[in-house]
Scaffold this active site. Structure first.
Site, mmCIF file in Angstrom:
data_model
loop_
_atom_site.group_PDB
_atom_site.id
_atom_site.type_symbol
_atom_site.label_atom_id
_atom_site.label_comp_id
_atom_site.label_asym_id
_atom_site.label_seq_id
_atom_site.Cartn_x
_atom_site.Cartn_y
_atom_site.Cartn_z
ATOM 1 N N ASP A 1 -22.782 -15.406 -11.296
ATOM 2 C CA ASP A 1 -22.243 -14.534 -10.369
ATOM 3 C C ASP A 1 -23.002 -14.604 -9.049
ATOM 4 O O ASP A 1 -24.177 -14.631 -8.927
ATOM 5 C CB ASP A 1 -22.523 -13.031 -11.011
ATOM 6 C CG ASP A 1 -21.459 -12.420 -11.466
ATOM 7 O OD1 ASP A 1 -20.215 -12.997 -11.253
ATOM 8 O OD2 ASP A 1 -21.415 -11.563 -12.378
ATOM 9 N N GLU B 1 -16.318 -11.663 -6.710
ATOM 10 C CA GLU B 1 -15.298 -10.516 -6.792
ATOM 11 C C GLU B 1 -14.678 -10.468 -5.632
ATOM 12 O O GLU B 1 -14.963 -10.628 -4.598
ATOM 13 C CB GLU B 1 -16.332 -9.402 -7.055
ATOM 14 C CG GLU B 1 -16.965 -9.238 -8.500
ATOM 15 C CD GLU B 1 -17.780 -8.078 -8.709
ATOM 16 O OE1 GLU B 1 -17.440 -7.121 -8.145
ATOM 17 O OE2 GLU B 1 -18.437 -8.006 -9.734
ATOM 18 N N ASP C 1 -23.881 -10.673 -12.869
ATOM 19 C CA ASP C 1 -24.759 -9.695 -12.111
ATOM 20 C C ASP C 1 -24.896 -8.217 -13.352
ATOM 21 O O ASP C 1 -25.731 -7.496 -12.701
ATOM 22 C CB ASP C 1 -24.445 -9.489 -10.829
ATOM 23 C CG ASP C 1 -22.879 -8.822 -10.683
ATOM 24 O OD1 ASP C 1 -22.547 -8.654 -11.570
ATOM 25 O OD2 ASP C 1 -22.627 -8.438 -9.571
ATOM 26 N N GLU D 1 -10.749 -7.402 -15.015
ATOM 27 C CA GLU D 1 -11.287 -6.476 -15.642
ATOM 28 C C GLU D 1 -10.687 -5.263 -15.558
ATOM 29 O O GLU D 1 -10.293 -4.886 -14.305
ATOM 30 C CB GLU D 1 -12.969 -6.455 -14.880
ATOM 31 C CG GLU D 1 -13.720 -5.257 -15.523
ATOM 32 C CD GLU D 1 -15.379 -5.474 -15.068
ATOM 33 O OE1 GLU D 1 -15.531 -6.323 -14.594
ATOM 34 O OE2 GLU D 1 -16.011 -4.611 -15.539
HETATM 35 O O1 KIV Z 1 -21.588 -9.330 -14.532
HETATM 36 C C1 KIV Z 1 -20.844 -9.317 -15.571
HETATM 37 O O2 KIV Z 1 -21.235 -9.279 -16.565
HETATM 38 C C2 KIV Z 1 -19.306 -9.730 -15.149
HETATM 39 C C3 KIV Z 1 -18.633 -9.625 -16.620
HETATM 40 C C4 KIV Z 1 -18.448 -8.075 -16.842
HETATM 41 C C5 KIV Z 1 -17.152 -10.101 -16.356
HETATM 42 O O3 KIV Z 1 -18.971 -9.721 -14.109
#
Ligand code: KIV
Length: 289
Positions: free
Chosen positions: A86, A119, A47, A186
């Site tokens: 995501d 997440e 995302d 992260e």
């Molecule tokens: O959205 C994204 O790019 C991420 C990475 C930073 C792991 O979730």
């Protein structure tokens, strides 16, 4: 890696054999095809596209339709990498498992991804369990979770105190137990990421979490020097694409202004066409569905 697509089983084997896993974000057909071509085994339709592709100030503006749109393009370009999509902010929740399931189903069916990423720590274990029970592979994401930025209060390193470190360890174990096939860590201190990686049987994929994770993920625009608004400390630059585009655009501008472009070779000549040697303008066929 052979010709077939990377599986969650391959990732587990890579961890067992101590082979590091490289993951890169990808948001479009062209870059996906290039990344897949060099053998990157994991592509993330993150995302983060809200910021690096669309110019929003956070990932909170990203919708399910947006990630699906980008993921379907990535799927047209990548045939060997596992594509992880995501699930955006507020499209899944432990207090609304039917919503979480219908979001993940759309992401997989319409985005043509092989897995989803969500997440959150222990409170997300029921979401992971529900999706996995429906046959949807889930990657967890703990530490700095940008979708909770207003709860966390800023983009800062997580798990610094003993208590916070313990919480992250418990979160990682809960997600693994619920069935996650990998977990993104992260902005977590490297020694903690090392401990988590050692205690889990599933791979950890780090970003700003040091060298001991089982794999690493980078944002395409950061590593290729394409996004210049800011460069996170954990990003390493492997190319300077923004400068290459600037140079190319400036040369084109000058050519047009000075009348050097188009040249004869870029123009249609009726006599050449009549002789069957005119310019070829048909696109190469794209075999993806
Ligand atoms: O959205 C994204 O790019 C991420 C990475 C930073 C792991 O979730």
């Amino acid at each position: 890696m052979g010709k077939r697509r990377t599986t969650i089983h391959d990732l587990r084997t890579m961890k067992e054999k101590g082979r590091k896993i490289a993951m890169v974000t990808s948001y479009d057909y062209t870059s996906a095809k290039i990344l897949d071509g060099v053998g990157i085994p994991l592509l993330l339709v993150g995302d983060s596209l809200g910021m690096v592709m669309l110019g929003h100030d956070s990932t909170l503006r990203v919708t399910l339709d947006m990630v699906i749109h980008h993921s379907a393009a990535v799927a047209r370009g990548a045939h060997k990498a596992m594509i992880v999509i995501d699930l955006p902010f507020a499209t899944y929740s432990a207090s609304d498992l039917p919503l979480s399931l219908s979001t993940a189903r759309r992401a997989i069916a319409e985005g043509k991804a092989q897995a989803v990423k969500i997440e959150g720590g222990r409170r997300m274990a029921p979401v992971v369990g529900t999706l996995v029970a429906s046959g949807i592979p889930v990657m967890g994401h703990i530490g700095l979770t940008p979708q909770s930025i207003h709860m966390i209060g800023g983009f800062r390193v997580q798990g610094k105190s003993d208590e916070a470190a313990e919480r992250l360890m418990l979160a990682a174990k809960a997600l693994e137990k619920a069935g996650a096939f990998a977990i993104v860590l992260e902005l977590v201190p490297a020694p903690l990421a090392k401990r988590i990686s050692a205690e889990l049987t599933i791979p950890t994929i780090g970003i700003g979490a040091g060298p001991h994770c089982d794999g690493q993920v980078q944002v395409f625009h950061d590593m290729m020097g394409l996004f210049e608004d800011f460069v996170p400390k954990h990003a390493k630059r492997y190319a300077n694409v923004a400068q290459a585009i600037r140079d190319g655009a400036a040369a084109y501008l000058e050519d047009v202004v000075e009348g050097r472009f188009p040249g004869k070779e870029h123009s249609v000549d009726l006599e050449e066409i009549a002789a069957g040697s005119g310019p070829k303008t048909e696109p190469k066929s794209n075999s993806t569905g």
